[in-house]
Write a protein that holds these residues in place. Structure first.
Motif, PDB file in Angstrom:
ATOM      1  N   LYS A   1       0.857  -1.190   0.000  1.00  0.00           N
ATOM      2  CA  LYS A   1       0.000   0.000   0.000  1.00  0.00           C
ATOM      3  C   LYS A   1       0.895   1.242   0.000  1.00  0.00           C
ATOM      4  CE  LYS A   1      -3.331  -2.985   0.691  1.00  0.00           C
ATOM      5  NZ  LYS A   1      -4.223  -3.391  -0.423  1.00  0.00           N
ATOM      6  N   LEU A   2       1.443   1.555  -1.156  1.00  0.00           N
ATOM      7  CA  LEU A   2       2.429   2.624  -1.231  1.00  0.00           C
ATOM      8  C   LEU A   2       1.824   4.017  -1.131  1.00  0.00           C
ATOM      9  CD1 LEU A   2       4.819   1.190  -3.975  1.00  0.00           C
ATOM     10  CD2 LEU A   2       5.017   1.027  -1.485  1.00  0.00           C
TER      11      LEU A   2
ATOM     12  N   PHE B   1      12.639   6.307  -1.539  1.00  0.00           N
ATOM     13  CA  PHE B   1      12.268   4.898  -1.639  1.00  0.00           C
ATOM     14  C   PHE B   1      11.563   4.626  -2.968  1.00  0.00           C
ATOM     15  CE2 PHE B   1       9.437   1.313  -0.997  1.00  0.00           C
ATOM     16  CZ  PHE B   1      10.172   0.421  -0.232  1.00  0.00           C
ATOM     17  N   LEU B   2      10.592   5.477  -3.296  1.00  0.00           N
ATOM     18  CA  LEU B   2       9.849   5.302  -4.542  1.00  0.00           C
ATOM     19  C   LEU B   2      10.756   5.479  -5.753  1.00  0.00           C
ATOM     20  CD1 LEU B   2       6.518   7.167  -3.668  1.00  0.00           C
ATOM     21  CD2 LEU B   2       6.887   4.695  -3.799  1.00  0.00           C
TER      22      LEU B   2
ATOM     23  N   ALA C   1       6.965   0.460 -13.276  1.00  0.00           N
ATOM     24  CA  ALA C   1       5.862   1.282 -13.775  1.00  0.00           C
ATOM     25  C   ALA C   1       4.914   1.649 -12.650  1.00  0.00           C
ATOM     26  CB  ALA C   1       5.104   0.535 -14.869  1.00  0.00           C
ATOM     27  N   ASN C   2       4.628   0.699 -11.778  1.00  0.00           N
ATOM     28  CA  ASN C   2       3.771   0.970 -10.626  1.00  0.00           C
ATOM     29  C   ASN C   2       4.399   2.027  -9.729  1.00  0.00           C
ATOM     30  OD1 ASN C   2       3.224   0.037  -7.506  1.00  0.00           O
ATOM     31  ND2 ASN C   2       1.384  -0.139  -8.754  1.00  0.00           N
ATOM     32  N   ALA C   3       5.695   1.916  -9.505  1.00  0.00           N
ATOM     33  CA  ALA C   3       6.393   2.873  -8.650  1.00  0.00           C
ATOM     34  C   ALA C   3       6.410   4.271  -9.261  1.00  0.00           C
ATOM     35  CB  ALA C   3       7.821   2.397  -8.389  1.00  0.00           C
ATOM     36  N   LYS C   4       6.549   4.350 -10.590  1.00  0.00           N
ATOM     37  CA  LYS C   4       6.539   5.658 -11.256  1.00  0.00           C
ATOM     38  C   LYS C   4       5.205   6.362 -11.058  1.00  0.00           C
ATOM     39  CE  LYS C   4       9.988   4.474 -14.757  1.00  0.00           C
ATOM     40  NZ  LYS C   4      10.239   4.117 -16.180  1.00  0.00           N
ATOM     41  N   THR C   5       4.125   5.590 -11.127  1.00  0.00           N
ATOM     42  CA  THR C   5       2.801   6.170 -10.895  1.00  0.00           C
ATOM     43  C   THR C   5       2.674   6.650  -9.457  1.00  0.00           C
ATOM     44  OG1 THR C   5       1.781   4.752 -12.564  1.00  0.00           O
ATOM     45  CG2 THR C   5       0.324   5.695 -10.907  1.00  0.00           C
TER      46      THR C   5
END
Length: 238
Positions: free
Chosen positions: A30-31, A50-51, A92-96
Motif C-alpha cells: 500500500k504505497l 524509496f519510490l 511502472a507501478n512505482a513511477k505512478t
C-alpha cells in the motif's frame, strides 16, 4: 509472529514466481500510505527516495513488521528468476506512485465542471468541502465493477453535506446518460473530462481516485474502493 524489523512474509515464498509476487503486491503493498521506508542496506530513508529507487526496476518492496500504522517496507533486489516478468511492472507501478506522491500537499489543478444534470462544481464553490474525484470511462470494467461499493460509501456519508462525490468521465453526456439508466451510480457525473484528467491530473490508468481536503489540497491518490474508504475516514474526522 515476526518481531519488529522482520519481514512479514518470507521472500522465497512470495517470489516463487511473478504470479505469487503480484498476488502479495496487490494484497499487501500500500504505497499510498505514509509508511516507514528502509533502503536495501537497512537504513531509514524518505518515502520519495524509496519510490525513486523502486522506479529503477531493480527492487521490490518487502513488507516489514512494525507498529507504524502506515506500515514499513524494505527495498529488496528483485530475484533473477522473476526479473524478466517483474522489473517493468514494479517500476511502472512505482513511477505512478511517485508522480502522485509529488502532487500530495499541493492544490488540485483548477477546475470548473458541469455534471450531466447541470450542477456546477468548481475550485471556488467546493472550498470548505471534502471532494472525491473518480476518474473513469464506460468501457473500463474495473471502473464499473467498483460502483456498488462506492454507492455504499456515498450512502454512509449521506448526512455529510461537506463531502462531495464527483466522477469525471471520458465519455460524452449522451452515452453516460444511457449508461446510468442501466447502472446505478450515486456520484455526480461530469462528461468529457479526458483532457483535464490526462493533462492536469496526469491519470494514466483507470479507475483512479483523488481525495481533496476542504482547502482544495490533494491528500491522496488511490485506485481501490478500500483505499478510498480508509483515507476518507481519516479526512472526515479532521
Amino acid at each position: 509472529m515476526p518481531e519488529d524489523g522482520e519481514p512479514e512474509y518470507a521472500l522465497a515464498s512470495i517470489t516463487s514466481d511473478f504470479a505469487h509476487y503480484w498476488n502479495y503486491h496487490d494484497r499487501y503493498v500500500k504505497l499510498y500510505r505514509d509508511f516507514s521506508a528502509i533502503d536495501e542496506d537497512g537504513k531509514t530513508i524518505k518515502k520519495e527516495a524509496f519510490l525513486r529507487k523502486l522506479t529503477s526496476g531493480k527492487f521490490l518492496p518487502l513488507l516489514i513488521h512494525t507498529e507504524n500504522s502506515g506500515g514499513s517496507y524494505k527495498l529488496v533486489k528483485i530475484p533473477a528468476h522473476i526479473a524478466k516478468d517483474g522489473c517493468a511492472v514494479i517500476a511502472a507501478n512505482a513511477k505512478t506512485e511517485l508522480r502522485y506522491f509529488k502532487m500530495e500537499g499541493k492544490p488540485i489543478p483548477a477546475f470548473n465542471f458541469k455534471d450531466i444534470n447541470g450542477v456546477e462544481y468548481s475550485s471556488a464553490n467546493t472550498k470548505g468541502k471534502i471532494v472525491l474525484f473518480k476518474c473513469w470511462f464506460i468501457g473500463c470494467s474495473t471502473c464499473v465493477k467498483e460502483m456498488p461499493e462506492l454507492n455504499k460509501m456515498v450512502e454512509k456519508y449521506n448526512n455529510r453535506k461537506d463531502i462531495l462525490f464527483v466522477s469525471l468521465a471520458i465519455d460524452d453526456k449522451k452515452p453516460l446518460q444511457e449508461f446510468l439508466t442501466k447502472t446505478k451510480f450515486e456520484y455526480a457525473t461530469v462528461p468529457g473530462q479526458d483532457k483535464y484528467m490526462t493533462e492536469k491530473l496526469k491519470v494514466a490508468a483507470y479507475p483512479t481516485h483523488f481525495l481533496i481536503n476542504k482547502n482544495g489540497i490533494l491528500v491522496k491518490t488511490v485506485n481501490t474502493e478500500t483505499a478510498i474508504s480508509e483515507v476518507l475516514e481519516q479526512l472526515a474526522v479532521q
